[in-house]
Design a protein around this motif. Sequence first.
Motif, short mmCIF file in Angstrom:
data_model
loop_
_atom_site.label_atom_id
_atom_site.label_comp_id
_atom_site.label_asym_id
_atom_site.label_seq_id
_atom_site.Cartn_x
_atom_site.Cartn_y
_atom_site.Cartn_z
N THR A 88 22.46 23.11 81.45
CA THR A 88 22.50 24.47 82.00
C THR A 88 21.13 25.16 81.91
OG1 THR A 88 23.24 25.40 79.88
CG2 THR A 88 24.95 24.77 81.47
N SER A 89 20.09 24.42 81.54
CA SER A 89 18.76 25.02 81.45
C SER A 89 17.69 24.00 81.81
CB SER A 89 18.49 25.56 80.04
OG SER A 89 18.24 24.49 79.14
N GLN A 90 16.56 24.51 82.27
CA GLN A 90 15.42 23.65 82.59
C GLN A 90 14.86 22.98 81.34
OE1 GLN A 90 13.91 22.61 85.36
NE2 GLN A 90 15.48 23.57 86.61
N ARG A 91 14.91 23.68 80.20
CA ARG A 91 14.37 23.10 78.99
C ARG A 91 15.17 21.87 78.57
NH1 ARG A 91 12.18 26.91 80.66
NH2 ARG A 91 11.32 25.19 81.86
N ALA A 92 16.48 21.92 78.76
CA ALA A 92 17.30 20.75 78.43
C ALA A 92 16.94 19.58 79.34
CB ALA A 92 18.78 21.10 78.57
N VAL A 93 16.69 19.88 80.62
CA VAL A 93 16.28 18.83 81.56
C VAL A 93 14.94 18.24 81.12
CG1 VAL A 93 15.54 18.37 83.92
CG2 VAL A 93 17.55 19.81 83.50
N GLU A 94 14.02 19.08 80.67
CA GLU A 94 12.71 18.60 80.24
C GLU A 94 12.83 17.71 79.00
OE1 GLU A 94 10.27 22.05 79.78
OE2 GLU A 94 10.57 22.66 81.87
N ALA A 95 13.72 18.09 78.08
CA ALA A 95 13.94 17.26 76.89
C ALA A 95 14.50 15.90 77.29
CB ALA A 95 14.89 17.97 75.93
N PHE A 96 15.48 15.91 78.18
CA PHE A 96 16.09 14.66 78.66
C PHE A 96 15.05 13.83 79.41
CE2 PHE A 96 18.73 12.38 81.88
CZ PHE A 96 19.48 11.60 81.00
N THR A 97 14.20 14.49 80.17
CA THR A 97 13.15 13.80 80.91
C THR A 97 12.24 13.02 79.97
OG1 THR A 97 13.12 15.41 82.71
CG2 THR A 97 11.12 14.13 82.39
N SER A 98 11.89 13.63 78.84
CA SER A 98 11.02 12.95 77.88
C SER A 98 11.68 11.69 77.32
CB SER A 98 10.62 13.90 76.75
OG SER A 98 11.73 14.17 75.89
N ILE A 99 13.00 11.73 77.17
CA ILE A 99 13.72 10.55 76.67
C ILE A 99 13.75 9.46 77.73
CG2 ILE A 99 15.92 9.70 75.81
CD1 ILE A 99 14.37 11.61 73.91
N VAL A 100 14.08 9.85 78.96
CA VAL A 100 14.15 8.88 80.05
C VAL A 100 12.81 8.19 80.24
CG1 VAL A 100 14.51 8.58 82.53
CG2 VAL A 100 16.03 10.07 81.23
N GLU A 101 11.74 8.97 80.21
CA GLU A 101 10.41 8.40 80.44
C GLU A 101 9.96 7.51 79.29
OE1 GLU A 101 7.99 11.81 81.24
OE2 GLU A 101 8.55 11.86 83.38
N SER A 102 10.58 7.65 78.14
CA SER A 102 10.22 6.80 76.99
C SER A 102 10.94 5.45 77.04
CB SER A 102 10.55 7.51 75.67
OG SER A 102 11.96 7.55 75.46
N LEU A 103 11.93 5.31 77.93
CA LEU A 103 12.69 4.06 78.04
C LEU A 103 11.95 3.07 78.93
CD1 LEU A 103 16.23 5.60 78.73
CD2 LEU A 103 15.38 4.76 76.53
N GLU A 104 12.14 1.79 78.66
CA GLU A 104 11.61 0.77 79.54
C GLU A 104 12.27 0.93 80.90
OE1 GLU A 104 9.23 -1.33 78.97
OE2 GLU A 104 8.95 -0.83 76.85
N SER A 105 11.48 0.90 81.96
CA SER A 105 12.01 1.17 83.29
C SER A 105 13.13 0.23 83.70
CB SER A 105 10.88 1.12 84.33
OG SER A 105 10.25 -0.16 84.31
N ASP A 106 13.08 -1.02 83.23
CA ASP A 106 14.12 -1.97 83.64
C ASP A 106 15.40 -1.84 82.83
OD1 ASP A 106 13.07 -2.88 81.28
OD2 ASP A 106 12.78 -4.95 81.93
N THR A 107 15.45 -0.89 81.87
CA THR A 107 16.68 -0.68 81.09
C THR A 107 17.38 0.64 81.45
OG1 THR A 107 15.56 0.51 79.27
CG2 THR A 107 15.60 -1.91 79.16
N ARG A 108 16.73 1.49 82.23
CA ARG A 108 17.27 2.83 82.47
C ARG A 108 18.63 2.81 83.16
NH1 ARG A 108 11.64 5.84 84.44
NH2 ARG A 108 10.54 5.54 82.45
#
Length: 315
Positions: free
Chosen positions: A80-100
């Motif tokens: 429900t907020s942009q900050r939550a999206v940004e936090a989630f974005t940092s997690i996604v970007e830390s994952l190996e691309s072939d595992t997402r």
Amino acid sequence: MASTTSDIPVLLLKTKSIPADGYQEIFAGWNNYLPTFLPVLEHRFREESLTWLKNITSGRGFSPDTSVAAESSFGGIIFTSQRAVEAFTSIVESLESDTRDELLPEALPLYVVGPATARGLRSLGLKCQIIGEETGNGAALSAFMLDHYNSLPTSQTVRQDRKLPLLFLVGEVRRDIIPKSLQSPDLHQEARIGVHEVVIYETCEMASFHIDFARALADNVASEVKEQWVVVFSPQGCRAMLDCLGWLDEAGRYKSEVTESLPTTTFIATIGPTTRDYLIKEFGYEPHVCAEKPSPEGIYAAIENYRSTNTRTQL
């Protein structure tokens, strides 16, 4: 960045959203507007919460892997907020691309309250369902989730005889409409949806806002632009904004006799009625426009409508 005389500066009193910001996109692309972001609030992510979210994600807490303990699994995520999206974005970007796609599968619903949160998540390129953006508020999103989540196959929402809860990434200060609605005692037990709230970020006022805003105003005056717009997104920063503009008297109320002798005329727009009413009640100041819809498109339409019927005949 200083504007040229052909630009119309739009000072957006908010943090620029990442990885994409709808206000940047809509104002930078039309009518020679020059958007500038001036954060009023500072958002700090909680490192321990980010670590927890990374462990849950990499530990297959969102995947259909039945070997993962139900206590460490979730059937969807609420934003429900942009900050939550940004936090989630940092997690996604830390994952190996072939595992997402495996860790965040297509069947995983990502529930969002509006187009801004949806836009940020879609920019990640995940296969997950991103749904609910048309709801617009927590109450409507709750009703949507009750209908949608309860209609999903039990193979997706139940593990080890436990109905999987939804993960809700929140700020330190938040309303409790969604958890209360999804777990209301008025619902049948089987219709209730568990909500696990994780405080992913904290918010405080930006100490440098007054200085940054005053500098932006001075730059625009020096550029001799004919008009500038200030877009206000929350009650925070309103006093500093009016003070920098020289619009407050000694009692902290709007000077109704204010006349601008500078070459730049300033107009104020608010994201919605809450901020507009705060300006009126606390300072006796009524902004020029209030967006009908709290979105980039709503703000843009409000400004364009005002300019087409007022400022273009005056400037």
